[in-house]
Scaffold this active site. Structure first.
Site, PDB file in Angstrom:
ATOM      1  CG  ASN A  66      -0.249  -0.113   2.496  1.00  0.00           C
ATOM      2  OD1 ASN A  66       0.491   0.788   2.856  1.00  0.00           O
ATOM      3  ND2 ASN A  66      -0.427  -1.226   3.213  1.00  0.00           N
ATOM      4  CG  HIS A  67      -0.216   4.385  -2.321  1.00  0.00           C
ATOM      5  ND1 HIS A  67       0.775   4.274  -3.267  1.00  0.00           N
ATOM      6  CD2 HIS A  67      -1.380   4.142  -2.961  1.00  0.00           C
ATOM      7  CE1 HIS A  67       0.228   3.986  -4.434  1.00  0.00           C
ATOM      8  NE2 HIS A  67      -1.085   3.892  -4.274  1.00  0.00           N
TER       9      HIS A  67
END
Ligand code: CTP
Length: 401
Positions: free
Chosen positions: A210-211
């Site tokens: 994920n970011h």
């Protein structure tokens, strides 16, 4: 240690004025901004050039007019600028003038306009120090909240032995550092922090992630270390580095690795702050070899990852304090409250994706604290480092109760 702190150093006519150079150097080394004002007689003991070189700023001595700008030295501005005014050394003559409100030089005028705490470090011969007028002057300044750095005993410039030597520059520096960094009740505590994303392997070269940048975990770790805690930072891949001696970094990739690191350390910790963005699912069977693109479509079966925070909550002892984060997009407060109870937390930090400037990829965040007693505390949009400080302040308040 003194980053962003502005110190105004007044130097008066005493043989100890040479030690002002060491005070300036120590303050500058700790990242303070230092401006020096000298009395004329201080210049007989140490040159303004020495102190301006060390402080990296011009030294002020008299009320002078700047030929270029036509402006006078503004003692009022200096008095307002400073976070702390220190007069070191403070001679018996200046001491007496401080008490009486005399204003016959720039240093005294600045003292009279100072809005910040004022400290003095007296330096004089033993009989001058012991004299009733000196003692009465010190008592009077003390009564008016001027902090006196007591002189020490030892050999004096006169050759006599006794009390009157200015305190050593390192000790003065340390007292200033302690003033701006009061002892926190996190001092000496063992704190485990999770941060960053987790990477769940699909094959040797691919993953589900994920970011999350990992910045929140690093900022929390640094803020805890600054308050004297021993920190274990279990973090997924992040480009942010930390070098504090009080922080042990355990780098991990997957949720299972993060869980193992938490399980190995949680029992020894008094506080846990779980800010990691853990992948909720992982590929059931990561391939041993790189997957080739043989077919038009593939399906990757995912299985649920362990909830690391919930594990820590389930194994939480009476004296442990646990903080979790939640990122919600709807029914934020209700969902947050549910999470707080389900995971047995003392504090939940709620991020709402509905807030502008908050969440992944921003240097700012807007959070709400949810507490077990249904207390809600809303904060403005802030830098993530300030959010970290707010979280630690809340933990400290709870530990004090
Ligand atoms: N967390 C964790 N381990 C997981 C998932 C989440 O430790 N496998 C922690 C996060 O670090 C965070 C908190 O749990 O502190 C909340 O995570 P979040 O993903 O918002 O909540 P979930 O409990 O996973 O619930 P949902 O996905 O239903 O929102």
């Amino acid at each position: 240690m003194l980053s962003g702190k502005k110190i105004l150093l007044g130097v008066t006519g005493s043989i100890a004025a040479y030690k002002a150079a060491h005070i300036v150097r120590a303050l500058i080394k700790s990242n303070a901004e230092v401006k020096v004002i000298m009395t004329e007689s201080a210049c007989d003991f140490i040159t303004p050039l020495t102190l301006s070189t060390l402080s990296k700023k011009p030294v002020a001595i008299e009320f002078i007019k700047d030929e270029e700008s036509g402006e006078w030295e503004n003692h009022v501005d200096w008095g307002i600028w400073a976070d702390l005014m220190l007069i070191a050394p403070c001679s018996a003559n200046t001491l007496s003038k401080l008490v009486n409100g005399n204003c016959d030089n720039l240093l005294l005028a600045t003292y009279l306009s100072a809005k910040c705490p004022v400290w003095i470090a007296p330096a004089m011969d033993l009989d001058m120090f012991a004299h009733f007028s000196t003692q009465e002057n010190l008592a009077k300044l003390n009564e008016h909240d001027v902090y006196i750095i007591e002189p020490t005993s030892g050999e004096l410039a006169s050759g006599l032995e006794g009390k009157g030597r200015m305190e050593e520059p390192e000790e003065i520096h340390d007292q200033i550092v302690a003033h701006f960094n009061p002892k926190s009740n996190l001092n000496g505590k063992q704190i485990i922090i999770t941060g960053g994303p987790t990477y769940e392997a699909i094959d040797p070269v691919r993953f589900i992630g994920n970011h999350s940048s990992g910045i929140t975990g690093v900022l929390l770790a640094e803020a805890c270390a600054k308050r004297g805690a021993q920190v274990i930072l279990v973090t997924g891949p992040t480009r942010f580095k930390t070098s504090s001696a009080n922080i042990k970094v355990i780098p991990i990739n997957s949720a299972n690795e993060m869980l193992a690191a938490v399980q190995a350390n949680w029992n020894e910790c008094q506080i846990g702050i779980f800010s990691a963005a853990v992948a909720d699912y992982r590929p059931a069977q990561p391939a041993d070899q790189k997957i080739k693109k043989k077919t038009d479509a593939i399906t990757i079966e995912l299985v649920k990852n362990p909830d690391i925070l919930a594990w820590a909550g389930a194994h939480k002892k009476e004296d442990q304090y646990l903080v979790g984060f939640a990122l919600e997009t709807e029914n934020e407060i209700e969902n947050g409250r549910g999470k707080l109870a389900r995971k047995n937390l003392n504090l939940l930090i709620l991020n709402s994706l509905n807030d502008k400037g908050a969440g992944f990829g921003h240097s700012t965040n807007k959070v709400t604290f949810i507490k077990p007693n249904n207390n809600l505390i809303n904060f403005e949009l802030k830098n993530k480092s300030d959010v970290a400080e707010d979280i630690l302040n809340e933990i400290e308040t709870d530990l004090n109760d």
